[in-house]
Design an enzyme around this catalytic site. Structure first.
Site, PDB file in Angstrom:
ATOM      1  CB  SER A 118       8.161  -6.688  -7.335  1.00  0.00           C
ATOM      2  OG  SER A 118       9.266  -7.523  -7.421  1.00  0.00           O
ATOM      3  CE1 TYR A 173       4.921  -9.969  -4.463  1.00  0.00           C
ATOM      4  CE2 TYR A 173       6.614 -10.337  -5.816  1.00  0.00           C
ATOM      5  CZ  TYR A 173       6.220  -9.698  -5.020  1.00  0.00           C
ATOM      6  OH  TYR A 173       6.875  -8.561  -4.390  1.00  0.00           O
TER       7      TYR A 173
HETATM    8  P1  NAI Z   1       6.763  -6.804   4.568  1.00  0.00           P
HETATM    9  O1  NAI Z   1       6.049  -8.209   4.500  1.00  0.00           O
HETATM   10  O2  NAI Z   1       7.965  -6.635   5.313  1.00  0.00           O
HETATM   11  O3  NAI Z   1       5.736  -5.765   4.712  1.00  0.00           O
HETATM   12  C1  NAI Z   1       4.576  -5.479   4.094  1.00  0.00           C
HETATM   13  C2  NAI Z   1       3.660  -4.723   5.248  1.00  0.00           C
HETATM   14  O4  NAI Z   1       2.308  -4.924   4.419  1.00  0.00           O
HETATM   15  C3  NAI Z   1       3.262  -5.379   6.495  1.00  0.00           C
HETATM   16  O5  NAI Z   1       3.392  -4.715   7.729  1.00  0.00           O
HETATM   17  C4  NAI Z   1       1.856  -5.997   6.557  1.00  0.00           C
HETATM   18  O6  NAI Z   1       1.164  -6.143   7.818  1.00  0.00           O
HETATM   19  C5  NAI Z   1       1.201  -5.178   5.375  1.00  0.00           C
HETATM   20  N1  NAI Z   1       0.118  -5.727   4.676  1.00  0.00           N
HETATM   21  C6  NAI Z   1       0.094  -7.033   4.216  1.00  0.00           C
HETATM   22  N2  NAI Z   1      -1.268  -7.413   3.833  1.00  0.00           N
HETATM   23  C7  NAI Z   1      -1.903  -6.171   4.002  1.00  0.00           C
HETATM   24  C8  NAI Z   1      -3.333  -5.708   3.726  1.00  0.00           C
HETATM   25  N3  NAI Z   1      -3.992  -6.649   2.979  1.00  0.00           N
HETATM   26  N4  NAI Z   1      -3.632  -4.572   3.721  1.00  0.00           N
HETATM   27  C9  NAI Z   1      -2.847  -3.529   4.463  1.00  0.00           C
HETATM   28  N5  NAI Z   1      -1.479  -3.939   4.766  1.00  0.00           N
HETATM   29  C10 NAI Z   1      -1.250  -5.094   4.456  1.00  0.00           C
HETATM   30  O7  NAI Z   1       7.062  -6.481   2.988  1.00  0.00           O
HETATM   31  P2  NAI Z   1       8.014  -5.470   2.260  1.00  0.00           P
HETATM   32  O8  NAI Z   1       9.223  -6.175   1.877  1.00  0.00           O
HETATM   33  O9  NAI Z   1       8.371  -4.214   3.152  1.00  0.00           O
HETATM   34  O10 NAI Z   1       7.157  -4.962   1.009  1.00  0.00           O
HETATM   35  C11 NAI Z   1       6.562  -3.731   0.688  1.00  0.00           C
HETATM   36  C12 NAI Z   1       6.006  -3.961  -0.636  1.00  0.00           C
HETATM   37  O11 NAI Z   1       7.310  -4.157  -1.536  1.00  0.00           O
HETATM   38  C13 NAI Z   1       5.233  -4.995  -1.156  1.00  0.00           C
HETATM   39  O12 NAI Z   1       4.259  -4.740  -2.044  1.00  0.00           O
HETATM   40  C14 NAI Z   1       6.302  -5.940  -1.934  1.00  0.00           C
HETATM   41  O13 NAI Z   1       5.607  -6.795  -3.124  1.00  0.00           O
HETATM   42  C15 NAI Z   1       7.246  -4.892  -2.392  1.00  0.00           C
HETATM   43  N6  NAI Z   1       8.451  -5.733  -2.735  1.00  0.00           N
HETATM   44  C16 NAI Z   1       9.244  -6.212  -1.757  1.00  0.00           C
HETATM   45  C17 NAI Z   1      10.574  -6.588  -2.152  1.00  0.00           C
HETATM   46  C18 NAI Z   1      11.312  -7.444  -1.172  1.00  0.00           C
HETATM   47  O14 NAI Z   1      12.557  -7.908  -1.467  1.00  0.00           O
HETATM   48  N7  NAI Z   1      11.305  -7.127   0.184  1.00  0.00           N
HETATM   49  C19 NAI Z   1      10.975  -6.765  -3.576  1.00  0.00           C
HETATM   50  C20 NAI Z   1      10.111  -6.086  -4.483  1.00  0.00           C
HETATM   51  C21 NAI Z   1       8.817  -5.721  -4.162  1.00  0.00           C
END
Ligand code: NAI
Length: 255
Positions: free
Chosen positions: A146, A159
């Protein structure tokens, strides 16, 4: 669409929703078989489960594994499912959780919960993936960090700690695994329109200020990150190793 990932088997953790879902779909559209490893199969934002969508829309195979990345037994089961497709060659440590917090109130249990998913999950995900890749002479591991892995923010210290760790995990693993033919790179997304962005609870004013600080003057879309992941997964990036790629519309390096 291309066949730049044909014969590849990709695991995308957290691939049910948001960024992981976009990565899983673009990988399949470009020829990979895909294993979605997540604690849930339905997207947080709603819709058809990713693996079903891939099977419907592409000629490639897809499977869902119920996997909590902080549980090494689940990671092992995920590798075993990829073995059924021929063995993992691309592993994306994308699963993550975000929380705003008051630093002085964070308990050891809350700290462990976030770090176990965001860091332990990626560390052991990489370990299991690399073991399989080294046996098969190579692969690509991508860690989704991130901008919070580069810029500190007092509103979400745990985080930032976790995402900064992913950056150095990437560099250290590139050093360790490069000689074995495994490349390890990180992506640092800026704000991306997913359910997680909702977890930040930005009001209209804060959101507007954020967008104004982004030279590209928009939030990211999941596909912006997926395009970068496709590059890092494919041979187009065969000499890119130990890199951490900002995909943030210019936010971090300006202003
Ligand atoms: P999201 O919350 O929309 O999706 C995350 C997915 O990870 C979900 O399907 C959830 O069920 C799964 N997940 C959560 N805990 C888990 C676990 N213990 N084991 C397996 N799966 C698990 O999040 P998003 O936005 O798609 O984020 C994806 C990645 O991108 C994350 O690592 C997040 O930190 C990173 N990120 C997101 C940003 C944003 O603005 N959306 C910005 C920078 C980084």
């Amino acid at each position: 669409m291309s066949d730049q990932l044909s014969d590849q088997v990709a695991v995308v953790t957290g691939g049910a929703s948001g960024i992981g879902r976009a990565i899983a779909r673009i990988f399949a559209e470009n020829g990979a078989d895909v294993v979605v490893a997540d604690v849930r199969d339905t997207p947080r934002e709603g819709g058809t489960p990713t693996h079903e969508l891939i099977e419907d829309e592409t000629d490639n195979r897809a499977a869902f594994v119920e996997c909590d990345v902080s549980d090494t037994d689940d990671l092992e089961a995920t590798v075993a499912t990829a073995d059924e497709f021929g063995g993992v060659t691309v592993w994306v440590n994308n699963a993550g959780i975000f929380r705003t917090e008051e630093f002085f109130d964070v308990t050891p249990e809350e700290y462990d919960q976030l770090l176990n998913v965001n860091v332990k999950g990626a560390f052991f995900g990489a370990q299991y993936a690399a073991e399989a890749m080294v046996e098969r002479c190579g692969g690509s591991i991508i860690n989704v960090s991130s901008v919070a892995g580069i810029l500190g923010n007092g509103g979400y210290v745990s985080y930032c700690t976790s995402k900064g760790a992913l950056r150095l995990l990437t560099y250290a693993l590139a050093h360790r695994l490069g000689p074995d033919g495994v490349r390890v790179n990180a992506i640092h997304p800026g704000g991306v329109e997913t359910a997680m962005l909702g977890d930040a609870h930005l009001d209209d004013q804060a959101r507007d200020a954020f967008v104004q600080a982004i030279p590209s003057r928009r939030m990211g879309e999941p596909n912006d990150i997926a395009d970068a992941a496709l590059f890092l997964a494919s041979d187009r990036s065969s000499y890119v190793n130990g890199e951490s790629l900002l995909v943030d519309g210019g936010y971090t390096n300006t202003g």
